[in-house]
Design a protein around this motif. Structure first.
Motif, mmCIF file in Angstrom:
data_model
loop_
_atom_site.group_PDB
_atom_site.id
_atom_site.type_symbol
_atom_site.label_atom_id
_atom_site.label_comp_id
_atom_site.label_asym_id
_atom_site.label_seq_id
_atom_site.Cartn_x
_atom_site.Cartn_y
_atom_site.Cartn_z
ATOM 1 N N GLU A 6 0.839 -1.198 0.000
ATOM 2 C CA GLU A 6 0.000 0.000 0.000
ATOM 3 C C GLU A 6 0.875 1.251 0.000
ATOM 4 N N LEU A 20 -5.335 6.196 -1.933
ATOM 5 C CA LEU A 20 -4.481 5.080 -1.574
ATOM 6 C C LEU A 20 -4.307 4.162 -2.779
ATOM 7 N N SER A 21 -3.127 3.575 -2.856
ATOM 8 C CA SER A 21 -2.843 2.607 -3.917
ATOM 9 C C SER A 21 -2.415 1.296 -3.282
ATOM 10 N N CYS A 22 -2.720 0.211 -3.957
ATOM 11 C CA CYS A 22 -2.307 -1.121 -3.512
ATOM 12 C C CYS A 22 -1.785 -1.864 -4.727
ATOM 13 N N TRP A 36 -10.387 -3.249 0.858
ATOM 14 C CA TRP A 36 -9.737 -2.324 1.787
ATOM 15 C C TRP A 36 -10.436 -2.442 3.141
ATOM 16 N N THR A 78 -3.101 -3.039 -9.833
ATOM 17 C CA THR A 78 -3.187 -2.050 -8.757
ATOM 18 C C THR A 78 -4.650 -1.708 -8.474
ATOM 19 N N TYR A 95 -5.652 -1.113 5.306
ATOM 20 C CA TYR A 95 -5.028 -2.334 4.810
ATOM 21 C C TYR A 95 -5.683 -2.766 3.504
ATOM 22 N N CYS A 96 -4.848 -3.193 2.592
ATOM 23 C CA CYS A 96 -5.307 -3.782 1.344
ATOM 24 C C CYS A 96 -5.273 -5.301 1.499
ATOM 25 N N GLY A 118 -1.664 -6.537 2.936
ATOM 26 C CA GLY A 118 -0.548 -5.609 2.906
ATOM 27 C C GLY A 118 -0.153 -5.212 4.308
ATOM 28 N N THR A 121 -1.208 1.293 5.708
ATOM 29 C CA THR A 121 -0.741 2.672 5.553
ATOM 30 C C THR A 121 -1.602 3.575 6.424
#
Length: 127
Positions: A6, A20-22, A36, A78, A95-96, A118, A121
């Motif tokens: 993440e 947010l990115s994962c 998420w 992603t 969390y992803c 993940g 973040t």
């Protein structure tokens, strides 16, 4: 195995936005859905949003519906979570998660539906 990383967390004022990115790597071809979750201090981890990897169908917790948008880029492996109109209650570690089992279709809001996680973040929303 699927690895998830993440990024995009940080500090934002109430009413602001963050994305947010994962990024997923490894055996992503077996992923059915992504989700998420978030965990605020002293609280249990809770479902935020999920998306089916193939069809792109989206799901949201009532607390974020209309404010958050989940999307995915299959070419980049992603998943994104666009968070808008943020509130102090959105403060949490996000969390992803990825699901490689068909049970995801029946239990996508539960942590047990996911196989890979993940590291999380931090998102902090100031008032």
């Amino acid at each position: 195995q699927v690895q998830l990383v993440e990024s995009g967390g940080g500090l934002v004022q109430a009413g602001g936005s963050l994305r947010l990115s994962c990024a997923a790597s490894g055996r992503t071809s077996g992923v059915y859905g992504m989700g998420w979750f978030r965990q605020a201090p002293g609280k249990e981890r809770e479902f935020v949003s999920a998306i089916s990897w193939s069809a792109g169908t989206t799901y949201y917790a009532d607390s974020v519906k209309g404010r958050f948008t989940i999307s995915r880029d299959n070419a980049k492996n992603t998943v994104y979570l666009q968070m808008s109109s943020q509130k102090p209650d959105d403060t949490a570690v996000y969390y992803c998660a990825a699901a490689s089992g068909r049970r995801w279709f029946f239990s996508r809001t539960l942590q047990t539906a996911y196989d890979f996680w993940g590291q999380g973040t931090q998102v902090t929303v100031s008032s």
